[in-house]
Scaffold this active site. Structure first.
Site, PDB file in Angstrom:
ATOM      1  N   ASP A  10       0.836  -1.200   0.000  1.00 64.34           N
ATOM      2  CA  ASP A  10       0.000   0.000   0.000  1.00 64.34           C
ATOM      3  C   ASP A  10       0.870   1.249   0.000  1.00 64.34           C
ATOM      4  OD1 ASP A  10      -2.394  -1.436  -0.094  1.00 64.34           O
ATOM      5  OD2 ASP A  10      -2.420  -1.714   2.063  1.00 64.34           O
ATOM      6  N   LYS A  31       0.675  -7.962  -2.652  1.00 64.92           N
ATOM      7  CA  LYS A  31      -0.672  -7.504  -3.033  1.00 64.92           C
ATOM      8  C   LYS A  31      -0.592  -6.082  -3.559  1.00 64.92           C
ATOM      9  CE  LYS A  31      -4.005  -6.235  -0.003  1.00 64.92           C
ATOM     10  NZ  LYS A  31      -4.613  -4.998  -0.539  1.00 64.92           N
ATOM     11  N   ASP A  58      -5.559  -6.725  -6.042  1.00 67.02           N
ATOM     12  CA  ASP A  58      -6.714  -6.543  -5.148  1.00 67.02           C
ATOM     13  C   ASP A  58      -7.503  -5.299  -5.547  1.00 67.02           C
ATOM     14  OD1 ASP A  58      -8.390  -6.521  -2.897  1.00 67.02           O
ATOM     15  OD2 ASP A  58      -6.886  -5.545  -1.636  1.00 67.02           O
ATOM     16  N   LEU A  59      -8.305  -5.435  -6.628  1.00 69.61           N
ATOM     17  CA  LEU A  59      -9.062  -4.266  -7.100  1.00 69.61           C
ATOM     18  C   LEU A  59     -10.526  -4.341  -6.684  1.00 69.61           C
ATOM     19  CD1 LEU A  59      -7.479  -3.741 -10.648  1.00 69.61           C
ATOM     20  CD2 LEU A  59      -6.851  -2.706  -8.460  1.00 69.61           C
ATOM     21  N   LYS A  60     -10.950  -5.442  -6.090  1.00 74.61           N
ATOM     22  CA  LYS A  60     -12.300  -5.557  -5.504  1.00 74.61           C
ATOM     23  C   LYS A  60     -13.378  -5.047  -6.456  1.00 74.61           C
ATOM     24  CE  LYS A  60     -10.814  -4.904  -0.663  1.00 74.61           C
ATOM     25  NZ  LYS A  60      -9.448  -4.380  -0.741  1.00 74.61           N
ATOM     26  N   LEU A  61     -13.477  -5.697  -7.622  1.00 73.88           N
ATOM     27  CA  LEU A  61     -14.451  -5.222  -8.614  1.00 73.88           C
ATOM     28  C   LEU A  61     -15.888  -5.369  -8.093  1.00 73.88           C
ATOM     29  CD1 LEU A  61     -11.850  -5.415 -10.293  1.00 73.88           C
ATOM     30  CD2 LEU A  61     -13.233  -6.231 -12.186  1.00 73.88           C
ATOM     31  N   ASP A  63     -19.600  -4.023  -9.808  1.00 76.67           N
ATOM     32  CA  ASP A  63     -20.355  -3.217 -10.779  1.00 76.67           C
ATOM     33  C   ASP A  63     -21.400  -4.139 -11.407  1.00 76.67           C
ATOM     34  OD1 ASP A  63     -21.109  -1.236 -12.697  1.00 76.67           O
ATOM     35  OD2 ASP A  63     -19.085  -0.430 -12.669  1.00 76.67           O
ATOM     36  N   ILE A  64     -22.059  -3.711 -12.454  1.00 74.92           N
ATOM     37  CA  ILE A  64     -23.044  -4.596 -13.080  1.00 74.92           C
ATOM     38  C   ILE A  64     -22.305  -5.780 -13.725  1.00 74.92           C
ATOM     39  CG2 ILE A  64     -24.774  -2.777 -13.431  1.00 74.92           C
ATOM     40  CD1 ILE A  64     -23.897  -2.668 -16.380  1.00 74.92           C
ATOM     41  N   ASN A  66     -22.138  -7.275 -16.610  1.00 74.40           N
ATOM     42  CA  ASN A  66     -21.468  -7.118 -17.901  1.00 74.40           C
ATOM     43  C   ASN A  66     -20.149  -6.363 -17.764  1.00 74.40           C
ATOM     44  OD1 ASN A  66     -21.504  -7.293 -20.865  1.00 74.40           O
ATOM     45  ND2 ASN A  66     -21.667  -5.054 -20.735  1.00 74.40           N
ATOM     46  N   THR A  67     -20.172  -5.295 -16.980  1.00 77.14           N
ATOM     47  CA  THR A  67     -18.965  -4.479 -16.800  1.00 77.14           C
ATOM     48  C   THR A  67     -17.867  -5.274 -16.092  1.00 77.14           C
ATOM     49  OG1 THR A  67     -20.312  -2.496 -16.710  1.00 77.14           O
ATOM     50  CG2 THR A  67     -18.097  -2.326 -15.778  1.00 77.14           C
ATOM     51  N   THR A 117     -12.654  -6.261   6.621  1.00 73.16           N
ATOM     52  CA  THR A 117     -12.285  -6.494   8.027  1.00 73.16           C
ATOM     53  C   THR A 117     -12.331  -5.202   8.840  1.00 73.16           C
ATOM     54  OG1 THR A 117     -10.018  -6.443   7.245  1.00 73.16           O
ATOM     55  CG2 THR A 117     -10.921  -8.589   7.762  1.00 73.16           C
ATOM     56  N   ARG A 179      -2.439  -8.952  12.888  1.00 74.46           N
ATOM     57  CA  ARG A 179      -1.553  -8.106  13.693  1.00 74.46           C
ATOM     58  C   ARG A 179      -0.755  -8.990  14.648  1.00 74.46           C
ATOM     59  NH1 ARG A 179      -2.468  -5.253  10.294  1.00 74.46           N
ATOM     60  NH2 ARG A 179      -3.171  -3.096  10.229  1.00 74.46           N
ATOM     61  N   ARG A 209       0.681  -2.856   6.993  1.00 75.34           N
ATOM     62  CA  ARG A 209       1.438  -1.931   7.835  1.00 75.34           C
ATOM     63  C   ARG A 209       2.402  -2.568   8.827  1.00 75.34           C
ATOM     64  NH1 ARG A 209      -4.036   1.377   8.597  1.00 75.34           N
ATOM     65  NH2 ARG A 209      -4.729  -0.751   8.164  1.00 75.34           N
TER      66      ARG A 209
HETATM   67  O1  C5P Z   1      -2.036  -2.603   6.774  1.00 80.51           O
HETATM   68  P1  C5P Z   1      -2.981  -3.754   6.896  1.00 80.51           P
HETATM   69  O2  C5P Z   1      -2.310  -5.040   7.347  1.00 80.51           O
HETATM   70  O3  C5P Z   1      -4.214  -3.426   7.684  1.00 80.51           O
HETATM   71  O4  C5P Z   1      -3.428  -4.011   5.385  1.00 80.51           O
HETATM   72  C1  C5P Z   1      -4.465  -4.898   5.047  1.00 80.51           C
HETATM   73  C2  C5P Z   1      -4.655  -4.898   3.574  1.00 80.51           C
HETATM   74  O5  C5P Z   1      -5.710  -5.807   3.258  1.00 80.51           O
HETATM   75  C3  C5P Z   1      -5.051  -3.537   2.977  1.00 80.51           C
HETATM   76  O6  C5P Z   1      -4.419  -3.466   1.697  1.00 80.51           O
HETATM   77  C4  C5P Z   1      -6.559  -3.643   2.811  1.00 80.51           C
HETATM   78  O7  C5P Z   1      -7.029  -2.916   1.710  1.00 80.51           O
HETATM   79  C5  C5P Z   1      -6.755  -5.133   2.552  1.00 80.51           C
HETATM   80  N1  C5P Z   1      -8.052  -5.693   2.895  1.00 80.51           N
HETATM   81  C6  C5P Z   1      -8.581  -5.609   4.173  1.00 80.51           C
HETATM   82  N2  C5P Z   1      -9.813  -6.162   4.454  1.00 80.51           N
HETATM   83  C7  C5P Z   1     -10.488  -6.803   3.499  1.00 80.51           C
HETATM   84  C8  C5P Z   1      -9.969  -6.894   2.203  1.00 80.51           C
HETATM   85  C9  C5P Z   1      -8.730  -6.326   1.946  1.00 80.51           C
HETATM   86  O8  C5P Z   1      -7.946  -5.053   5.054  1.00 80.51           O
HETATM   87  N3  C5P Z   1     -11.627  -7.405   3.807  1.00 80.51           N
END
Ligand code: C5P
Length: 234
Positions: A10, A31, A58-61, A63-64, A66-67, A117, A179, A209
């Site tokens: 990120d 990712k 990880d673009l989490k599409l 939309d409709i 077809n798109t 999450t 974590r 992070r």
């Molecule tokens: O920094 P951290 O460990 O919280 O990063 C978690 C990564 O996982 C981020 O890129 C976040 O967009 C992604 N993510 C998430 N929860 C989801 C799906 C993806 O935290 N359900």
């Protein structure tokens, strides 16, 4: 796909990514999310692949149908290993996503985000107006994703045991919200340590992070990787 922890890159610029990756002398699973992809575009993918890393795009599409189907045809031509959609887009959208992807690529895995999450049960009730428990809401999306032909889901490690019971051990359970003990929770709500994630049945963990913002990223990565790979899956 590698079982190593997936490092969430990120960062906002290619330069930051490359200097982060230059610290490692081993193949990684990384990712690339919206923050990075929207700044750099697909060119960065080939550069990262050339370094020998696996990529979760990880673009989490959402939309409709077809798109999303057409967008997946495009993503299928990129050199990535894992892509995703939001299960909230519905069964037909997920089916079209799989069809679009498979038209050009048989190997890339596709998973669905169940609930982020960062979402609390209160937000689920008050904002999304879903009046079941978080577990039931997540399981519902996981079962829809499986029926639609997807390879797995993104979920909290706290939900993996339940998903394994209903969707099977092979169904991917990719879990952010990781974590190490005593580290900052940031904006994540439903978190576990790497060891707990493995014990609960995650197939892959996503960690951002705690590695990218660490004073010693390589050391932090190895600590997390060891606790993840050495923990026993129940
Ligand atoms: O920094 P951290 O460990 O919280 O990063 C978690 C990564 O996982 C981020 O890129 C976040 O967009 C992604 N993510 C998430 N929860 C989801 C799906 C993806 O935290 N359900």
């Amino acid at each position: 796909m590698r079982q190593d922890p997936i490092i969430a890159l990120d960062f906002a610029t290619e330069a930051e990514v490359m200097s982060f990756l230059a610290q490692f002398d081993e193949p990684l699973f990384v990712k690339i999310g919206m923050e990075l992809f929207y700044q750099t575009g697909p060119a960065l993918i080939d550069q990262i692949k050339a370094l020998g890393h696996d990529i979760f795009l990880d673009l989490k599409l959402h939309d409709i149908p077809n798109t999303v189907g057409k967008a997946m045809e495009g993503l299928a031509k990129l050199n990535v290993d894992l892509v995703n959609v939001h299960a909230a887009g519905g069964t037909v959208m997920m089916q079209r996503a799989v069809e679009g992807l498979r038209r050009h690529n048989k190997d890339i895995k596709i998973i669905a985000v169940t609930q982020l999450t960062s979402t609390s049960e209160q937000q689920l009730h008050d904002e999304q107006n879903i009046q079941t428990s978080m577990e039931k809401a997540v399981l519902n999306y996981a079962q829809l994703a499986k029926q639609a032909g997807l390879d797995g889901v993104v979920c909290s490690p706290l939900e993996t045991a339940m998903i394994r019971e209903h969707c099977g051990a092979d169904f991917l359970k990719v879990t952010p919200g990781i974590r190490p003990a005593n580290s900052a929770k940031d904006d994540q709500q439903r978190i576990t340590t790497p060891e707990q994630a493995r014990q609960l049945g995650s197939t892959h963990i996503v960690v951002g992070r705690p590695i990218t913002q660490s004073d010693h990223p390589v050391q932090s990565y190895h600590q997390i990787k060891e606790s993840w790979l050495n923990a026993c899956q129940n």
